[in-house]
Design a protein around this motif. Structure first.
Motif, PDB file in Angstrom:
ATOM      1  N   GLY A 170       0.818  -1.204   0.000  1.00  0.00           N
ATOM      2  CA  GLY A 170       0.000   0.000   0.000  1.00  0.00           C
ATOM      3  C   GLY A 170       0.852   1.255   0.000  1.00  0.00           C
ATOM      4  N   GLY A 171       0.182   2.393  -0.155  1.00  0.00           N
ATOM      5  CA  GLY A 171       0.913   3.656  -0.145  1.00  0.00           C
ATOM      6  C   GLY A 171       0.085   4.774  -0.720  1.00  0.00           C
ATOM      7  N   LEU A 172       0.764   5.870  -0.999  1.00  0.00           N
ATOM      8  CA  LEU A 172       0.137   7.061  -1.567  1.00  0.00           C
ATOM      9  C   LEU A 172       0.480   7.124  -3.051  1.00  0.00           C
ATOM     10  CD1 LEU A 172      -1.291   9.836  -1.301  1.00  0.00           C
ATOM     11  CD2 LEU A 172       0.950  10.789  -0.677  1.00  0.00           C
ATOM     12  N   VAL A 173      -0.534   7.304  -3.872  1.00  0.00           N
ATOM     13  CA  VAL A 173      -0.334   7.368  -5.311  1.00  0.00           C
ATOM     14  C   VAL A 173      -1.275   8.410  -5.897  1.00  0.00           C
ATOM     15  CG1 VAL A 173      -2.002   5.541  -5.787  1.00  0.00           C
ATOM     16  CG2 VAL A 173      -0.137   5.947  -7.401  1.00  0.00           C
ATOM     17  N   GLN A 174      -0.862   9.011  -6.978  1.00  0.00           N
ATOM     18  CA  GLN A 174      -1.724   9.974  -7.647  1.00  0.00           C
ATOM     19  C   GLN A 174      -2.776   9.252  -8.475  1.00  0.00           C
ATOM     20  OE1 GLN A 174       0.893  12.629  -9.875  1.00  0.00           O
ATOM     21  NE2 GLN A 174       0.861  14.093  -8.186  1.00  0.00           N
ATOM     22  N   ALA A 175      -3.865   9.932  -8.703  1.00  0.00           N
ATOM     23  CA  ALA A 175      -4.920   9.376  -9.545  1.00  0.00           C
ATOM     24  C   ALA A 175      -4.346   9.000 -10.904  1.00  0.00           C
ATOM     25  CB  ALA A 175      -6.056  10.381  -9.705  1.00  0.00           C
ATOM     26  N   GLY A 176      -4.770   7.822 -11.373  1.00  0.00           N
ATOM     27  CA  GLY A 176      -4.253   7.295 -12.627  1.00  0.00           C
ATOM     28  C   GLY A 176      -3.062   6.381 -12.456  1.00  0.00           C
ATOM     29  N   GLU A 191     -11.611   7.482  -5.197  1.00  0.00           N
ATOM     30  CA  GLU A 191     -12.603   6.632  -4.518  1.00  0.00           C
ATOM     31  C   GLU A 191     -12.076   5.234  -4.215  1.00  0.00           C
ATOM     32  OE1 GLU A 191     -13.034   8.396  -7.324  1.00  0.00           O
ATOM     33  OE2 GLU A 191     -14.309   7.315  -8.761  1.00  0.00           O
ATOM     34  N   ASP A 192     -10.890   4.889  -4.706  1.00  0.00           N
ATOM     35  CA  ASP A 192     -10.266   3.614  -4.346  1.00  0.00           C
ATOM     36  C   ASP A 192      -9.516   3.713  -3.013  1.00  0.00           C
ATOM     37  OD1 ASP A 192      -9.478   3.261  -7.795  1.00  0.00           O
ATOM     38  OD2 ASP A 192     -11.026   2.174  -6.699  1.00  0.00           O
ATOM     39  N   THR A 193      -9.462   4.895  -2.445  1.00  0.00           N
ATOM     40  CA  THR A 193      -8.788   5.085  -1.164  1.00  0.00           C
ATOM     41  C   THR A 193      -9.498   4.286  -0.076  1.00  0.00           C
ATOM     42  OG1 THR A 193      -7.969   7.283  -1.725  1.00  0.00           O
ATOM     43  CG2 THR A 193      -8.233   6.776   0.622  1.00  0.00           C
ATOM     44  N   ALA A 194      -8.726   3.456   0.616  1.00  0.00           N
ATOM     45  CA  ALA A 194      -9.296   2.592   1.647  1.00  0.00           C
ATOM     46  C   ALA A 194      -8.165   1.805   2.293  1.00  0.00           C
ATOM     47  CB  ALA A 194     -10.316   1.619   1.046  1.00  0.00           C
ATOM     48  N   VAL A 195      -8.507   1.123   3.366  1.00  0.00           N
ATOM     49  CA  VAL A 195      -7.629   0.088   3.899  1.00  0.00           C
ATOM     50  C   VAL A 195      -8.008  -1.207   3.195  1.00  0.00           C
ATOM     51  CG1 VAL A 195      -6.887  -1.198   5.917  1.00  0.00           C
ATOM     52  CG2 VAL A 195      -7.428   1.240   6.122  1.00  0.00           C
ATOM     53  N   TYR A 196      -7.014  -1.864   2.638  1.00  0.00           N
ATOM     54  CA  TYR A 196      -7.240  -3.096   1.895  1.00  0.00           C
ATOM     55  C   TYR A 196      -6.803  -4.284   2.749  1.00  0.00           C
ATOM     56  CZ  TYR A 196      -8.350  -0.583  -2.372  1.00  0.00           C
ATOM     57  OH  TYR A 196      -8.966   0.211  -3.310  1.00  0.00           O
ATOM     58  N   ASP A 207     -17.688 -15.336   5.500  1.00  0.00           N
ATOM     59  CA  ASP A 207     -17.261 -16.723   5.299  1.00  0.00           C
ATOM     60  C   ASP A 207     -15.746 -16.891   5.401  1.00  0.00           C
ATOM     61  OD1 ASP A 207     -19.758 -17.623   2.761  1.00  0.00           O
ATOM     62  OD2 ASP A 207     -19.876 -17.369   4.937  1.00  0.00           O
ATOM     63  N   TYR A 208     -15.029 -15.799   5.547  1.00  0.00           N
ATOM     64  CA  TYR A 208     -13.572 -15.880   5.614  1.00  0.00           C
ATOM     65  C   TYR A 208     -13.118 -16.056   7.061  1.00  0.00           C
ATOM     66  CZ  TYR A 208     -13.226 -14.634   0.726  1.00  0.00           C
ATOM     67  OH  TYR A 208     -13.316 -14.651  -0.645  1.00  0.00           O
ATOM     68  N   ASP A 209     -12.172 -16.955   7.256  1.00  0.00           N
ATOM     69  CA  ASP A 209     -11.720 -17.296   8.606  1.00  0.00           C
ATOM     70  C   ASP A 209     -10.490 -16.509   9.051  1.00  0.00           C
ATOM     71  OD1 ASP A 209     -12.447 -20.655   7.650  1.00  0.00           O
ATOM     72  OD2 ASP A 209     -13.685 -19.335   8.880  1.00  0.00           O
ATOM     73  N   TYR A 210      -9.658 -16.139   8.109  1.00  0.00           N
ATOM     74  CA  TYR A 210      -8.378 -15.514   8.443  1.00  0.00           C
ATOM     75  C   TYR A 210      -8.265 -14.170   7.729  1.00  0.00           C
ATOM     76  CZ  TYR A 210      -7.559 -20.358   9.710  1.00  0.00           C
ATOM     77  OH  TYR A 210      -7.673 -21.605  10.255  1.00  0.00           O
ATOM     78  N   TRP A 211      -7.748 -13.201   8.468  1.00  0.00           N
ATOM     79  CA  TRP A 211      -7.633 -11.838   7.937  1.00  0.00           C
ATOM     80  C   TRP A 211      -6.248 -11.283   8.231  1.00  0.00           C
ATOM     81  CZ3 TRP A 211     -11.487  -9.174   5.315  1.00  0.00           C
ATOM     82  CH2 TRP A 211     -12.733  -9.829   5.254  1.00  0.00           C
ATOM     83  N   GLY A 212      -5.758 -10.476   7.290  1.00  0.00           N
ATOM     84  CA  GLY A 212      -4.540  -9.741   7.529  1.00  0.00           C
ATOM     85  C   GLY A 212      -4.825  -8.452   8.291  1.00  0.00           C
ATOM     86  N   GLN A 213      -3.772  -7.704   8.543  1.00  0.00           N
ATOM     87  CA  GLN A 213      -3.911  -6.487   9.345  1.00  0.00           C
ATOM     88  C   GLN A 213      -4.330  -5.287   8.508  1.00  0.00           C
ATOM     89  OE1 GLN A 213      -1.113  -7.579   8.114  1.00  0.00           O
ATOM     90  NE2 GLN A 213      -0.079  -5.760   7.288  1.00  0.00           N
ATOM     91  N   GLY A 214      -4.256  -5.425   7.211  1.00  0.00           N
ATOM     92  CA  GLY A 214      -4.671  -4.347   6.326  1.00  0.00           C
ATOM     93  C   GLY A 214      -3.508  -3.478   5.889  1.00  0.00           C
ATOM     94  N   THR A 215      -3.650  -2.884   4.720  1.00  0.00           N
ATOM     95  CA  THR A 215      -2.652  -1.956   4.207  1.00  0.00           C
ATOM     96  C   THR A 215      -3.373  -0.759   3.596  1.00  0.00           C
ATOM     97  OG1 THR A 215      -0.692  -1.736   2.782  1.00  0.00           O
ATOM     98  CG2 THR A 215      -2.482  -3.096   1.930  1.00  0.00           C
ATOM     99  N   GLN A 216      -2.904   0.423   3.925  1.00  0.00           N
ATOM    100  CA  GLN A 216      -3.583   1.648   3.504  1.00  0.00           C
ATOM    101  C   GLN A 216      -3.219   1.988   2.059  1.00  0.00           C
ATOM    102  OE1 GLN A 216      -5.748   3.900   5.312  1.00  0.00           O
ATOM    103  NE2 GLN A 216      -5.994   4.750   3.254  1.00  0.00           N
ATOM    104  N   VAL A 217      -4.236   2.289   1.290  1.00  0.00           N
ATOM    105  CA  VAL A 217      -4.052   2.799  -0.066  1.00  0.00           C
ATOM    106  C   VAL A 217      -4.719   4.172  -0.125  1.00  0.00           C
ATOM    107  CG1 VAL A 217      -4.682   2.511  -2.495  1.00  0.00           C
ATOM    108  CG2 VAL A 217      -3.923   0.535  -1.146  1.00  0.00           C
ATOM    109  N   THR A 218      -3.954   5.170  -0.494  1.00  0.00           N
ATOM    110  CA  THR A 218      -4.469   6.526  -0.604  1.00  0.00           C
ATOM    111  C   THR A 218      -4.203   7.037  -2.010  1.00  0.00           C
ATOM    112  OG1 THR A 218      -4.038   6.937   1.738  1.00  0.00           O
ATOM    113  CG2 THR A 218      -4.428   8.856   0.332  1.00  0.00           C
ATOM    114  N   VAL A 219      -5.266   7.449  -2.674  1.00  0.00           N
ATOM    115  CA  VAL A 219      -5.152   7.961  -4.033  1.00  0.00           C
ATOM    116  C   VAL A 219      -5.484   9.450  -4.007  1.00  0.00           C
ATOM    117  CG1 VAL A 219      -5.860   7.701  -6.429  1.00  0.00           C
ATOM    118  CG2 VAL A 219      -5.856   5.711  -4.902  1.00  0.00           C
ATOM    119  N   SER A 220      -4.532  10.268  -4.373  1.00  0.00           N
ATOM    120  CA  SER A 220      -4.744  11.714  -4.373  1.00  0.00           C
ATOM    121  C   SER A 220      -5.228  12.185  -5.740  1.00  0.00           C
ATOM    122  CB  SER A 220      -3.447  12.429  -4.001  1.00  0.00           C
ATOM    123  OG  SER A 220      -2.455  12.181  -4.975  1.00  0.00           O
ATOM    124  N   SER A 221      -6.035  13.223  -5.703  1.00  0.00           N
ATOM    125  CA  SER A 221      -6.595  13.736  -6.963  1.00  0.00           C
ATOM    126  C   SER A 221      -5.695  14.798  -7.589  1.00  0.00           C
ATOM    127  CB  SER A 221      -7.982  14.320  -6.713  1.00  0.00           C
ATOM    128  OG  SER A 221      -7.911  15.319  -5.725  1.00  0.00           O
TER     129      SER A 221
END
Length: 129
Positions: free
Chosen positions: A9-15, A89-94, A115-129
């Motif tokens: 994950g990380g910060l990325v510009q739109a597109g 609008e894709d900005t979220a924790v994945y 229905d999912y048994d196991y989960w990761g801790q998540g990774t932030q994705v931030t899309v700047s306009s």
């Protein structure tokens, strides 16, 4: 027991593009299905994509079809989510998640987060306009 670790994950510009990784430890993904979900601030967690490790079938939310690609690397026991043409609008924790493979006749259930048994801790994705 399966431990999942997301990265990429990380910060990325739109597109722009990012590739998320979900690595498993404790056991292989064999006989499991792996899904990606995301949660934006103030919104419910939503399904993004999933892959059946055994059959290779892939499933996508309508909102990301043609934009995101889920894939697997058997040797690395890792699932990837390639995200292209990113939008703010894709900005979220994945999150990646794993569940026993439901079989060919029930692969349609892979969008169901409960229905999912196991989960990761998540990774932030931030899309700047």
């Amino acid at each position: 027991q399966v431990q999942l670790v997301e990265s990429g994950g990380g910060l990325v510009q739109a597109g722009g593009s990012l590739r998320l990784s979900c690595a498993a430890s404790g056991r292989t993904f064999s006989s499991y299905a792996v899904g990606w979900f995301r949660q934006a601030p103030g919104k419910e967690r939503e399904f993004v994509a999933a892959i059946s490790w055994n059959f290779g079938n892939t499933y996508y939310a309508d909102s990301v079809k043609g934009q995101f690609t889920i894939s697997r690397d058997n040797a690395k026991n890792t699932v990837y989510l390639q995200m292209n043409s990113l939008k703010p609008e894709d900005t979220a924790v994945y999150y990646c998640a794993a569940r026993p493979d439901p079989g060919l006749t029930r692969l349609w259930t892979l969008y169901r987060s409960n229905d999912y048994d196991y989960w990761g801790q998540g990774t932030q994705v931030t899309v700047s306009s």
